[in-house]
Design a protein around this motif. Sequence first.
Motif, PDB file in Angstrom:
ATOM      1  N   THR A   1       4.078   2.597   5.524  1.00 51.33           N
ATOM      2  CA  THR A   1       3.039   2.607   6.564  1.00 51.33           C
ATOM      3  C   THR A   1       3.647   2.719   7.959  1.00 51.33           C
ATOM      4  OG1 THR A   1       2.953   0.188   6.550  1.00 51.33           O
ATOM      5  CG2 THR A   1       1.375   1.329   5.154  1.00 51.33           C
ATOM      6  N   ARG A   2       4.838   2.142   8.168  1.00 53.62           N
ATOM      7  CA  ARG A   2       5.497   2.224   9.494  1.00 53.62           C
ATOM      8  C   ARG A   2       5.769   3.685   9.873  1.00 53.62           C
ATOM      9  NH1 ARG A   2      10.151  -0.433   8.713  1.00 53.62           N
ATOM     10  NH2 ARG A   2       9.306  -2.358   7.893  1.00 53.62           N
ATOM     11  N   PRO A   3       6.526   4.434   9.071  1.00 54.84           N
ATOM     12  CA  PRO A   3       6.772   5.835   9.465  1.00 54.84           C
ATOM     13  C   PRO A   3       5.499   6.683   9.493  1.00 54.84           C
ATOM     14  CG  PRO A   3       7.760   5.355   7.313  1.00 54.84           C
ATOM     15  CD  PRO A   3       7.305   4.058   7.887  1.00 54.84           C
ATOM     16  N   LEU A   4       4.514   6.350   8.654  1.00 51.14           N
ATOM     17  CA  LEU A   4       3.278   7.157   8.661  1.00 51.14           C
ATOM     18  C   LEU A   4       2.562   7.037  10.004  1.00 51.14           C
ATOM     19  CD1 LEU A   4       1.637   6.676   5.146  1.00 51.14           C
ATOM     20  CD2 LEU A   4       2.488   8.813   6.133  1.00 51.14           C
ATOM     21  N   LYS A   5       2.754   5.909  10.672  1.00 53.83           N
ATOM     22  CA  LYS A   5       2.093   5.725  11.975  1.00 53.83           C
ATOM     23  C   LYS A   5       2.606   6.738  12.990  1.00 53.83           C
ATOM     24  CE  LYS A   5       0.227   1.302  11.141  1.00 53.83           C
ATOM     25  NZ  LYS A   5       0.481  -0.089  10.913  1.00 53.83           N
ATOM     26  N   ALA A   6       3.858   7.208  12.826  1.00 50.69           N
ATOM     27  CA  ALA A   6       4.409   8.236  13.728  1.00 50.69           C
ATOM     28  C   ALA A   6       3.604   9.535  13.620  1.00 50.69           C
ATOM     29  CB  ALA A   6       5.871   8.489  13.396  1.00 50.69           C
ATOM     30  N   LEU A   7       2.908   9.717  12.487  1.00 51.88           N
ATOM     31  CA  LEU A   7       2.067  10.916  12.317  1.00 51.88           C
ATOM     32  C   LEU A   7       0.631  10.633  12.759  1.00 51.88           C
ATOM     33  CD1 LEU A   7       4.483  11.317  10.120  1.00 51.88           C
ATOM     34  CD2 LEU A   7       2.916  12.904   9.034  1.00 51.88           C
ATOM     35  N   GLY A   8       0.389   9.419  13.239  1.00 51.30           N
ATOM     36  CA  GLY A   8      -0.954   9.053  13.701  1.00 51.30           C
ATOM     37  C   GLY A   8      -1.835   8.473  12.608  1.00 51.30           C
ATOM     38  N   ALA A   9      -1.226   8.068  11.492  1.00 50.93           N
ATOM     39  CA  ALA A   9      -2.031   7.536  10.387  1.00 50.93           C
ATOM     40  C   ALA A   9      -2.596   6.167  10.758  1.00 50.93           C
ATOM     41  CB  ALA A   9      -1.166   7.415   9.138  1.00 50.93           C
ATOM     42  N   GLU A  10      -3.786   5.873  10.224  1.00 51.14           N
ATOM     43  CA  GLU A  10      -4.418   4.569  10.485  1.00 51.14           C
ATOM     44  C   GLU A  10      -4.478   3.793   9.173  1.00 51.14           C
ATOM     45  OE1 GLU A  10      -8.166   5.346  12.405  1.00 51.14           O
ATOM     46  OE2 GLU A  10      -7.167   6.678  13.853  1.00 51.14           O
ATOM     47  N   ILE A  11      -3.579   2.833   9.058  1.00 55.18           N
ATOM     48  CA  ILE A  11      -3.441   2.107   7.787  1.00 55.18           C
ATOM     49  C   ILE A  11      -3.282   0.619   8.052  1.00 55.18           C
ATOM     50  CG2 ILE A  11      -2.081   1.920   5.653  1.00 55.18           C
ATOM     51  CD1 ILE A  11      -1.045   4.727   6.191  1.00 55.18           C
ATOM     52  N   ASP A  12      -3.993  -0.200   7.279  1.00 57.45           N
ATOM     53  CA  ASP A  12      -3.814  -1.656   7.370  1.00 57.45           C
ATOM     54  C   ASP A  12      -3.240  -2.157   6.060  1.00 57.45           C
ATOM     55  OD1 ASP A  12      -4.914  -2.037   9.912  1.00 57.45           O
ATOM     56  OD2 ASP A  12      -6.939  -1.780   9.050  1.00 57.45           O
ATOM     57  N   THR A  13      -2.228  -3.005   6.153  1.00 57.43           N
ATOM     58  CA  THR A  13      -1.664  -3.625   4.946  1.00 57.43           C
ATOM     59  C   THR A  13      -2.056  -5.099   4.928  1.00 57.43           C
ATOM     60  OG1 THR A  13       0.360  -4.397   6.013  1.00 57.43           O
ATOM     61  CG2 THR A  13       0.388  -2.148   5.162  1.00 57.43           C
ATOM     62  N   THR A  14      -1.707  -5.765   3.850  1.00 55.99           N
ATOM     63  CA  THR A  14      -1.893  -7.214   3.770  1.00 55.99           C
ATOM     64  C   THR A  14      -0.507  -7.828   3.892  1.00 55.99           C
ATOM     65  OG1 THR A  14      -3.706  -6.730   2.261  1.00 55.99           O
ATOM     66  CG2 THR A  14      -2.955  -9.031   2.344  1.00 55.99           C
ATOM     67  N   ASP A  15      -0.140  -8.241   5.083  1.00 51.19           N
ATOM     68  CA  ASP A  15       1.220  -8.746   5.343  1.00 51.19           C
ATOM     69  C   ASP A  15       2.286  -7.769   4.859  1.00 51.19           C
ATOM     70  OD1 ASP A  15       0.259 -11.089   6.446  1.00 51.19           O
ATOM     71  OD2 ASP A  15       0.141 -12.060   4.465  1.00 51.19           O
ATOM     72  N   GLY A  16       2.065  -6.481   5.124  1.00 42.98           N
ATOM     73  CA  GLY A  16       3.061  -5.470   4.749  1.00 42.98           C
ATOM     74  C   GLY A  16       3.005  -5.077   3.278  1.00 42.98           C
ATOM     75  N   LYS A  17       1.983  -5.587   2.564  1.00 43.41           N
ATOM     76  CA  LYS A  17       1.921  -5.318   1.117  1.00 43.41           C
ATOM     77  C   LYS A  17       0.521  -4.827   0.742  1.00 43.41           C
ATOM     78  CE  LYS A  17       5.513  -8.646   0.163  1.00 43.41           C
ATOM     79  NZ  LYS A  17       5.637  -9.582   1.265  1.00 43.41           N
ATOM     80  N   LEU A  18       0.275  -4.638  -0.560  1.00 42.87           N
ATOM     81  CA  LEU A  18      -1.065  -4.318  -1.036  1.00 42.87           C
ATOM     82  C   LEU A  18      -1.919  -5.576  -0.961  1.00 42.87           C
ATOM     83  CD1 LEU A  18      -0.219  -2.242  -4.256  1.00 42.87           C
ATOM     84  CD2 LEU A  18      -1.060  -1.329  -2.087  1.00 42.87           C
ATOM     85  N   PRO A  19      -3.244  -5.515  -0.885  1.00 42.44           N
ATOM     86  CA  PRO A  19      -4.042  -4.307  -0.733  1.00 42.44           C
ATOM     87  C   PRO A  19      -3.816  -3.607   0.612  1.00 42.44           C
ATOM     88  CG  PRO A  19      -5.410  -6.151  -1.463  1.00 42.44           C
ATOM     89  CD  PRO A  19      -4.052  -6.701  -1.126  1.00 42.44           C
TER      90      PRO A  19
END
Length: 436
Positions: A133-151
């Motif tokens: 999710t960290r590198p995807l944010k460089a592409l402008g992705a909008e993602i929420d994790t649960t403390d860095g994990k699933l869900p």
Amino acid sequence: MIKDTENRMKISPANALRGSLVLPGDKSISHRAAMLASIANGTSRVENFLTAEDCLSTLACMQQLGVEARRTGTTVEIAGAGKHGLRVSSEPLDCGNSGTTARLITGLLAGQNFQTTLIGDESLSKRPMNRVTRPLKALGAEIDTTDGKLPVNVAGSALNAAEVRLEVASAQVKSCILLAGLYADGKTTVIEPVETRDHTERMLKWLGADVSVEIRENARFISVDGASELTARDIQVPADISSAAFLLVAAACLKGSELVLPNVGLNPTRKGVLSVLERCGVKVQVKNEREASGEPVGDLVIEGGTGKQELSLLAGPLIPNIIDEIPILAVFGTQLPYGIEIRNASELRVKETDRIAAVVGNLRRMKIDVDEFDDGFRVHPGRPEGAEIESFGDHRIAMAFAVAGLFAGGDTTINGHEACEISFPSFFDALGSVVT
Ligand code: S3P
């Protein structure tokens, strides 16, 4: 091999492994085939698809996203929905035990015009998702994790192309970015300082995407153009070299063995295990080398008995190449004159279980002397004693220690042997059919 009343698998010492075994399809390639054929234009026929739990999780996720896939045995016909043809799922996507499903699908979903929630089993829910999710944010992705994990909640948004340098040597992270890059505005580049398995790049090319790989500044620069369209094409999945590794080591450790394994994937980013065996004096012949759907394959013939040993330390850039084979190589190390030491492999701590702890703990149960390090272990040589082994629900731990049981003194039982369903459901039958 016998199941006892409590459904544990009992392994007795064996003489040799003899015969020929057709092994199931490659796990990494099957995942990619299911995902990429799903967003191609037209119908692809995937042959020798791995019908084990992990890859069936991927297939079920794609079906939940509206893709029509029909499976007959190990052949899957996938009616590609096209890049923009996936549909919102009313239920969360369940990635089961599969890290590859969760990481790759996150990339695929980042650029959709709908929102998706991803969940997984207890083990997967403890594994890091922020590495993607960290590198995807460089592409402008909008993602929420649960403390860095699933869900994980993937919003689906417009993506911009970006250049991303990998912080972990992980094919899953690389592949996730490349899949998101298919939806970005422009050319996305992943910079890979340490080479990892390149099945995604190969399959993207096989299906006609605009992908290029350049090697400079001591790194691989892998670029994908967001304007790429994928065209359906048949995909032949080779046998999984990571599954073959269990049988190769078993044969190597039992003198008098002679085993033929046809049609095994020999991708240079995956076949480090063969060079390790060869450097330890094991005779492995590769016959009938050819290409299948953009991947190198060949038939392996192995003769039992280890000879000279030129190595005892496995470390550095070799590690990602043999990452899934380390549990079975640890078992192999018990039979080498100087044992084996594995370093720079702290990634093992975040696999299906902590594989460093699992390997060290189980070898000690078999009365093998082992030193544990943060990033690996040193296995001292010795004959394992039969013991009660714990798989910790990890397929590769269950299979590696079943092999140890074949040359142990006394019987070995594997608690949680059914974990092999994740990647090699027929493992115990296959082994039983060649054991003498
Ligand atoms: C995989 C990559 C590896 C490997 C896993 C499958 C893949 O994980 O351990 O079994 O298919 O891309 P990492 O990329 O996290 O090292």
